[in-house]
Design an enzyme around this catalytic site. Structure first.
Site, PDB file in Angstrom:
ATOM      1  N   THR A 182     -15.303 -24.088 -21.861  1.00 25.32           N
ATOM      2  CA  THR A 182     -16.645 -24.254 -21.316  1.00 25.32           C
ATOM      3  C   THR A 182     -17.666 -24.383 -22.447  1.00 25.32           C
ATOM      4  OG1 THR A 182     -15.873 -22.740 -19.633  1.00 25.32           O
ATOM      5  CG2 THR A 182     -18.224 -23.037 -19.753  1.00 25.32           C
ATOM      6  N   GLY A 212     -14.989 -22.770 -10.752  1.00 21.48           N
ATOM      7  CA  GLY A 212     -14.881 -21.582 -11.603  1.00 21.48           C
ATOM      8  C   GLY A 212     -16.165 -20.781 -11.636  1.00 21.48           C
ATOM      9  N   GLY A 236     -12.274 -18.461 -15.433  1.00 20.40           N
ATOM     10  CA  GLY A 236     -13.351 -18.351 -14.464  1.00 20.40           C
ATOM     11  C   GLY A 236     -13.126 -17.257 -13.441  1.00 20.40           C
TER      12      GLY A 236
HETATM   13  N1  GLY Z   1     -14.837 -20.811 -17.383  1.00 18.48           N
HETATM   14  C1  GLY Z   1     -14.654 -22.078 -16.868  1.00 18.48           C
HETATM   15  C2  GLY Z   1     -13.748 -22.153 -15.735  1.00 18.48           C
HETATM   16  O1  GLY Z   1     -12.930 -21.263 -15.526  1.00 18.48           O
HETATM   17  O2  GLY Z   1     -13.825 -23.106 -15.023  1.00 18.48           O
END
Ligand code: GLY
Length: 314
Positions: A182, A212, A236
């Site tokens: 991310t 997420g 996420g």
């Molecule tokens: N942290 C990004 C996701 O899990 O989509």
């Protein structure tokens, strides 16, 4: 009372094992990109731009760099499609805008910003978000903008391994996907206002429609002028279950911790409750920068209280 007259900015480009950073050329590419984007953010802040404008600018630049898993560099889902999530939050009044599972949008963070400023809502998803983009004059970007040979190879590898590759995988050291994550930005402007932005393509080979933490206010993104601005990167689902952004903010509000202490306590909670995998960047109301991580690496950079820009990988 928060001190004024200085600004702070932090950005991140993902967390994980990030074995690829052992290669000096790769490490240098990340370092240069993070440094360049921080300096863009500095220009916005020094010219009197708001924290909100700054995080929107930095997140847009991170989305434009195919090195990172957001916008142009987004990973592919189980159908070989790009589906992106993003959110932005203004610490002045807790206004927020988010989009989830959007396709063919070059800069989901800008669409999230439009949701915040031009709609009655906090989050729009999929087709509805695209319809809204059209109403805002945001054009759709063709598939070939996103589909880099690297991302196609990465999906093929994930399919071969029959797994969903998390952008922060700690267990499979050979996986190319580990270098992707991310993106996010948090800032405090010269007048003490805070803002946060987070954007992602999610996980390689993820289910169609999976959303997420990045667009979830209180999980992957949070900003409140009374406390801090937070952006998360990692698994996420772990962040959604612990609401890490709001947890860190509440630790400041209710336990009167400073940003550094609240970040450490938040990460401790994240580990203890769900064996959470990932990291956060935090700028508090006084402009103090901190980061916390449970992974080996976190690609990030910061400018604390108007000082020199710094880049770190752990
Ligand atoms: N942290 C990004 C996701 O899990 O989509």
């Amino acid at each position: 009372m928060a001190e004024n007259g200085h600004y702070s900015l932090m950005i991140h480009g993902g967390a994980g094992m990030l074995e690829s950073l052992k290669d000096p050329k790769t490490a240098s590419r990340y370092r240069q990109s993070i440094h360049r984007i921080l300096e863009h953010g500095r220009e916005v802040l020094e010219s009197g731009g708001s924290a909100l404008q700054t995080v929107a600018t930095c997140a847009t630049l991170l989305e434009d760099d195919p090195l990172f898993n957001a916008g142009r560099g987004s990973v592919l889902n189980e159908l070989g499609k790009v589906e992106m999530d993003a959110a932005i939050m203004d610490g002045r009044d807790l206004s927020a805008g988010a989009v989830a599972a959007v396709q063919n949008i070059a800069n989901p963070i800008q669409l999230a910003h439009q949701v915040m400023s031009k709609s009655e809502h906090v989050m729009l998803i999929a087709e509805g978000a695209l319809r809204f983009a059209d109403q805002c004059g945001i054009e759709q970007t063709p598939d070939n903008y996103f589909y880099t040979p690297e991302r196609i190879a990465q999906l093929e590898q994930a399919r071969l391994n029959d797994k969903i590759v998390l952008d922060h995988d700690e267990t499979d050291s050979e996986d190319e996907a580990q270098k992707y994550g991310t993106i996010g930005a948090v800032a405090r402007d010269l007048t003490g206002n805070l803002a946060a932005a987070t954007s992602t393509g999610g996980m390689v080979n993820k289910s169609m429609g999976r959303v997420g933490d990045s667009p979830i206010v209180g999980a992957g993104v949070y900003a409140d002028n009374e406390t801090c601005a937070v952006s998360a990167t990692g698994y996420g689902e772990d962040f959604m279950r612990t609401l890490i952004g709001k947890t860190i903010s509440d630790l400041m509000l209710m336990k009167t911790l400073d940003g550094v202490q609240a970040t450490a306590a938040g990460i401790d909670y994240f580990k203890r409750k769900v064996q959470g995998r990932g990291g956060v960047i935090v700028v508090d109301k006084n402009g103090q920068c901190s980061r916390g991580l449970t992974t080996k690496k976190l690609i990030h950079g910061w400018i604390e209280k108007s000082a020199e820009s710094m880049v770190g990988f752990d």
